[in-house]
Design an enzyme around this catalytic site. Structure first.
Site, mmCIF file in Angstrom:
data_model
loop_
_atom_site.group_PDB
_atom_site.id
_atom_site.type_symbol
_atom_site.label_atom_id
_atom_site.label_comp_id
_atom_site.label_asym_id
_atom_site.label_seq_id
_atom_site.Cartn_x
_atom_site.Cartn_y
_atom_site.Cartn_z
ATOM 1 N N ARG A 132 0.814 -1.216 0.000
ATOM 2 C CA ARG A 132 0.000 0.000 0.000
ATOM 3 C C ARG A 132 0.853 1.275 0.000
ATOM 4 N NH1 ARG A 132 -3.188 -3.379 3.471
ATOM 5 N NH2 ARG A 132 -5.107 -3.991 2.380
ATOM 6 N N LYS A 154 3.368 11.229 -11.298
ATOM 7 C CA LYS A 154 2.480 10.427 -12.129
ATOM 8 C C LYS A 154 3.152 9.081 -12.412
ATOM 9 C CE LYS A 154 -0.404 13.585 -14.843
ATOM 10 N NZ LYS A 154 -0.730 14.011 -16.221
ATOM 11 N N GLU A 196 9.985 17.758 -25.117
ATOM 12 C CA GLU A 196 9.391 18.094 -23.822
ATOM 13 C C GLU A 196 10.024 19.354 -23.236
ATOM 14 O OE1 GLU A 196 6.826 16.863 -22.361
ATOM 15 O OE2 GLU A 196 6.528 14.805 -23.077
ATOM 16 N N LYS A 237 7.877 22.503 -14.341
ATOM 17 C CA LYS A 237 6.932 21.434 -14.005
ATOM 18 C C LYS A 237 6.622 21.426 -12.517
ATOM 19 C CE LYS A 237 5.626 16.699 -14.701
ATOM 20 N NZ LYS A 237 5.831 15.452 -15.470
ATOM 21 N N GLU A 247 -3.891 17.019 -10.980
ATOM 22 C CA GLU A 247 -4.407 17.372 -12.310
ATOM 23 C C GLU A 247 -5.915 17.601 -12.326
ATOM 24 O OE1 GLU A 247 -4.026 15.965 -16.970
ATOM 25 O OE2 GLU A 247 -2.786 14.971 -15.477
ATOM 26 N N ARG A 251 -2.578 21.711 -14.032
ATOM 27 C CA ARG A 251 -1.601 20.695 -14.427
ATOM 28 C C ARG A 251 -1.889 20.135 -15.817
ATOM 29 N NH1 ARG A 251 1.199 15.956 -10.713
ATOM 30 N NH2 ARG A 251 2.421 15.031 -12.401
ATOM 31 N N ASN A 255 0.014 18.844 -20.609
ATOM 32 C CA ASN A 255 -0.352 17.919 -21.687
ATOM 33 C C ASN A 255 -0.406 18.600 -23.056
ATOM 34 O OD1 ASN A 255 -0.765 15.474 -20.135
ATOM 35 N ND2 ASN A 255 -2.533 16.513 -19.252
ATOM 36 N N HIS A 258 -0.078 16.560 -26.170
ATOM 37 C CA HIS A 258 -0.167 15.145 -25.828
ATOM 38 C C HIS A 258 -1.465 14.480 -26.286
ATOM 39 C CE1 HIS A 258 3.365 16.111 -23.561
ATOM 40 N NE2 HIS A 258 3.450 14.922 -23.030
ATOM 41 N N HIS A 262 -0.444 11.221 -27.970
ATOM 42 C CA HIS A 262 -0.843 9.923 -27.435
ATOM 43 C C HIS A 262 -1.685 9.151 -28.445
ATOM 44 C CE1 HIS A 262 -0.253 10.949 -22.873
ATOM 45 N NE2 HIS A 262 0.873 10.701 -23.497
ATOM 46 N N HIS A 277 7.708 8.405 -27.809
ATOM 47 C CA HIS A 277 6.818 9.378 -27.170
ATOM 48 C C HIS A 277 7.154 10.821 -27.551
ATOM 49 C CE1 HIS A 277 4.294 11.298 -24.173
ATOM 50 N NE2 HIS A 277 5.352 11.915 -23.673
#
Length: 382
Positions: A132, A154, A196, A237, A247, A251, A255, A258, A262, A277
């Site tokens: 956990r 993330k 990026e 960032k 997000e 945030r 993206n 993206h 993506h 990517h």
């Protein structure tokens, strides 16, 4: 610290703090950091560490890192996976979770991600769910992971439905971005990471984009500009993450490019031989600004300036640059429909009013996206 100040001081290590209360951590940027990783990681107070790496990076650095940890009082083990995007899978997740448990990693111990974004995302997710939640350290070995995926917490894996759709927010305890590791990075991977870097200028810092235009050679050559580009990207960032860790607002600006990128990765089935990517992001950045121009939000000259810069660096900028094709308009729209930014069935895009003036644009009409993509595909065929 300003870009100019960093160049004058020529400090060996730049520290970028991420002030998140009891989850605060530092990002350390500089050359040779992996050589002192043992004492830096040992200072976190763990008794053991499981190093997760891949078959490309592991033979170069895993043994030395393991020995350094052991020399500083940490029992360590190494878990090695195949390289590539396909490793971000349920199969790998199960394998690494079991290996971490077999290594008797406890809650006070560490998972160390030694590799690029794939390893960082997977190892971070493992750390988030084993027992956990255990602590983890990012030791990113690619430009893309140093400026993006290693920062912000993330973590996750891919599903057949899309990229990064299964995961958790789990902040690292430390990020060690050794910029010397990029000296041997293939130029294609450097270019992919550079997309990026540029993104941060396009989001809200036009001066940083202009700095990139003037200094990109130094970034690729490993000069002082590389350290500052990584540090400035991490500052940008970190500032967004601190404002919006999970997000729910700002945030989403990270993206930029993206949603398109993506979708292209899904179309190419995450085949790195066709598209990695950062290349998808590069095309996505161009599409985002051309779409913004098509909607009358920004000047077409901004889109042309961005395309010119990314092209001179050697990055793809058009749908026609995707090896093996970019799919049909319907396929692209279907891929976008699985994006995490879909709300109520409507797509949220990150669009721009100019360089450094990006904003969140929810509820974009599907027909406007269809018309834009149809024009882009038709143009690529002419």
């Amino acid at each position: 610290m300003s870009i100019a100040a960093a160049q004058v001081q020529n400090t060996s290590v730049i520290t970028v703090p991420v002030p998140l209360g009891d989850r605060a951590y530092d990002i350390l940027v500089g050359r040779g950091l992996i050589e002192v990783a043992g004492p830096r990681i040992a200072a976190l107070g763990a008794r053991a560490a499981a190093i997760v790496t891949d078959e490309h990076v592991g033979p170069l650095y895993a043994q030395a890192l393991s020995q350094s940890l052991q020399a500083n009082g940490l029992r360590s083990s190494v878990i090695t996976l195949p390289p590539g995007e396909a490793t971000k899978s349920y199969t790998s997740l199960e394998r690494v979770c079991d290996a971490v448990l077999e290594a008797k990693i406890e809650r006070g111990d560490l998972v160390v991600a030694l590799g690029g974004g794939v390893i960082g995302d997977l190892a971070g997710f493992v750390a988030a769910i084993v027992r956990r939640g255990v602590r983890f350290v990012q030791v990113p070995t690619t430009l893309l992971s140093q400026v993006d995926s290693s920062v912000g917490g993330k973590t996750g894996i891919n599903s057949r439905h899309g990229k990064n759709l299964v995961g958790a927010f789990h902040q690292p305890s430390l990020v060690l971005a050794d910029t010397a590791l990029l000296d041997t990075l293939p130029v294609r991977e450097m270019r992919a990471g550079y997309a990026e870097v540029v993104k941060y200028g396009l989001i809200d810092d036009a001066r940083f984009f202009a700095w990139c235009e003037a200094n990109w050679h130094g970034i690729f050559n490993g000069d002082l500009e590389r350290d500052e580009a990584v540090a400035q990207s991490c500052r940008s960032k970190a500032a967004v993450v601190v404002r919006d860790e999970h997000e729910t607002g700002d945030r989403a600006l990270l993206n930029l490019g993206h949603t398109f990128g993506h979708a292209l990765e899904r179309i190419t089935r995450y085949d790195s031989a066709r598209l990695v990517h950062g290349e998808g992001v590069a095309i996505g950045l161009n599409l985002a600004f051309r779409f913004s121009a098509a909607l009358g939000l920004c000047a077409i000259s901004d889109a042309e300036r961005i395309e010119a810069h990314l092209a001179v660096v050697g990055l793809p900028t058009r749908l026609s640059h995707v090896p093996g094709g970019c799919g049909t308009v319907d396929e692209l729209l279907d891929a976008m429909a699985q994006d995490k930014k879909v709300k109520g069935g409507s797509l949220t895009f990150i669009l721009a009013k100019g360089i450094g003036q990006s904003f969140i644009a929810p509820g974009i009409e599907a027909e406007k996206v269809r018309a834009f993509l149809t024009g882009e595909i038709n143009a690529s065929r002419s």
